[in-house]
Design an enzyme around this catalytic site. Structure first.
Site, PDB file in Angstrom:
ATOM      1  CB  ILE A 260      -0.941   0.010   1.226  1.00  0.00           C
ATOM      2  CG1 ILE A 260      -2.012   1.091   1.086  1.00  0.00           C
ATOM      3  CG2 ILE A 260      -0.150   0.175   2.509  1.00  0.00           C
ATOM      4  CD1 ILE A 260      -3.097   1.011   2.126  1.00  0.00           C
ATOM      5  CB  ILE A 263       5.925   3.894  -4.591  1.00  0.00           C
ATOM      6  CG1 ILE A 263       6.709   5.189  -4.335  1.00  0.00           C
ATOM      7  CG2 ILE A 263       6.673   3.008  -5.592  1.00  0.00           C
ATOM      8  CD1 ILE A 263       8.097   4.994  -3.769  1.00  0.00           C
ATOM      9  CD  GLU A 282       2.422  -8.408   1.416  1.00  0.00           C
ATOM     10  OE1 GLU A 282       3.357  -7.804   1.977  1.00  0.00           O
ATOM     11  OE2 GLU A 282       2.454  -8.720   0.223  1.00  0.00           O
TER      12      GLU A 282
END
Length: 481
Positions: A260, A263, A282
């Site tokens: 998250i 970028i 994940e």
């Protein structure tokens, strides 16, 4: 089958031992442990519905020196944590440890004035407990994300109470863990009591997310919006980083892992002309939704879980939560599977994009601390970079991306050496690509001098001369291409 027969044989015992107000007394624990599969209904058993979070915590038997597990990320049961803190302070409990991955929302238990009552133990440090960790009245466990469930599976942690956040039961009695499965399932199985915040706004997800209501001891209805991260437009620097990665390192048919932040979102925004992308990560956030709607993410070239997005936990905006709700295109699976490097290595063209805090001129990556000040944790970075590096098709792309300087532009994030006390999360032998807004440094197979040369070339121009001098002092020779 033998276990099923044994279960049938003992059903009468269970009925006799289950109390009328819905929770299981300690006498029934032996049977429950024997068949403790959260997705399997326990006959004739219902949760005890209570009116408040404080009542739920009291009925669950919170007392001093206990261990409490808390579900995290967007599924953080903020209301239960409020009730836990208020009841615990009022009852003057002492030394209650709360173990958890990163938590969203308020964390009143972590306030300094509550240090004698509660002690946070993070598997990954979130911003709401970071001050407590660095002030010494909270703690953290350095651990790979895929190994967190081992803490429960191996009885290194046996929670007295688990606090979870679920959907209302469906017609068959099944709740969903929603946006966060990760290590929750392992913790639930080993917890003596399970307390659930039931929220109609929690997205119903599939995979390993199912828990039958009969496994919940106490439930409180509390509807409210999930913790959300608003989507910010990437800066010019981040947009350039995203473009470098999208145009040079992501190919059609790649399986992606993205965390998250600005970028990863910047990378996703540059992938709108790519085809047949897959997601095995994940976590994922809002940028994935747009790529699905544009037809870029099909998952049809994945070797396992073909045709499905695979994740373990999420944080994003309401747009993401609406996309996840009741969507069989998504499988939320346990993190010891999703982040297992052996599973990651099976994915075609596995492309992993992770960020960091600092890189030294040999390629060592610091991602969890700023000097000695703890900031986050290992997370899934090493899990995925390892899996991509050992990819079975030989086409894996382990990528670390960062802005070349701190926000004020005064300090280079590519450093001669890491700050004193900084933690090496990813070793220099594992790093393949380091990307900044100034380009891509390819490090695999490079000597120390060649690595320094490549990294200096992607550092901010204002800092390159100083980095060259520092490299000469460290390596006793000039960096070389």
């Amino acid at each position: 089958m033998a276990a099923l027969k044994q279960m049938t044989k003992l059903t009468g015992t269970l009925k006799a031992l289950t109390s009328t107000n819905g929770y299981r007394p300690q006498a029934a624990k032996t049977f429950y442990t024997y068949v403790n599969e959260p997705a399997m209904p326990i006959p004739d058993r219902e949760p005890c519905w209570v009116k408040s979070s404080e009542e739920a915590i009291e009925r669950a038997g919170l007392s001093s020196d206990q261990l409490v597990f808390v579900q995290g990320a967007a599924a953080t049961p903020v209301e239960l944590l409020r009730g836990l803190t208020e009841y615990g302070v009022r009852s003057d409990v002492r030394n209650v440890r709360l173990c958890h991955m990163h938590l969203e929302g308020a964390a009143p238990f972590a306030k300094k004035e509550n240090a004698k009552h509660f002690r946070s133990v993070s598997f990954f440090i979130g911003g709401n407990v970071r001050p407590a960790v660095n002030e010494g009245h909270a703690d953290a466990i350095p651990i790979f994300l895929h190994e967190i469930p081992k803490m429960f599976n191996r009885d290194l942690m046996k929670p007295d109470i688990a606090l979870i956040h679920v959907t209302p039961p469906d017609s068959k009695g099944y709740c969903s863990l929603g946006t966060s499965v990760d290590c929750v399932r392992a913790a639930l199985i080993k917890s003596k009591k399970v307390v659930a915040q039931v929220n109609k706004n929690m997205p119903r997800t599939f995979g390993d997310a199912l828990i039958h209501k009969s496994h919940i001891d106490f439930a409180v209805q509390h509807d409210g919006p999930l913790p959300a991260h608003p989507v910010k437009a990437p800066s010019d620097k981040e947009e350039r980083i995203g473009k470098y990665i999208a145009e040079n390192l992501v190919v059609d048919g790649a399986t992606l892992q993205l965390g998250i932040g600005s970028i990863p979102d910047a990378v996703l925004a540059q992938l709108k002309n790519h085809k047949n992308l897959g997601i095995h990560s994940e976590m994922f956030s809002d940028g994935v939704v747009d790529l699905v709607n544009n037809g870029c993410i099909t998952n049809n070239e994945k070797s396992i879980h073909r045709g499905r997005i695979v994740g373990s936990f999420c944080v994003g905006s309401q747009k993401l939560y609406d996309f996840m709700d009741n969507n069989p295109f998504i499988e939320m699976l346990v993190v010891d599977y999703v982040n297992d490097p052996r599973i990651i290595a099976k994915q075609p063209k596995m492309t992993c994009i992770n960020s960091c805090i600092e890189v030294d001129l040999s390629g060592q990556i610091c991602s969890d601390s700023i000097g000695t000040r703890m900031y986050s944790g290992f997370g899934g970075q090493v899990d995925f970079l390892t899996g991509a590096a050992m990819s079975e098709d030989g086409l894996g792309q382990p990528i670390v991306a960062l802005n070349s300087t701190t926000a004020d532009g005064k300090t280079s994030k590519i450093s001669p050496v890491l700050k004193l006390g900084a933690g090496v999360v990813t070793s220099r032998a594992l790093v393949r690509y380091v990307v900044t807004e100034h380009g891509i440094a390819s490090l695999f197979g490079k000597t120390l001098k060649q690595r320094a040369h490549a990294l200096i070339n992607v550092a901010h121009p204002d800092h390159r001369e100083a980095l060259e001098k520092a490299a000469f002092e460290r390596l006793k020779a000039m960096p070389e291409p």
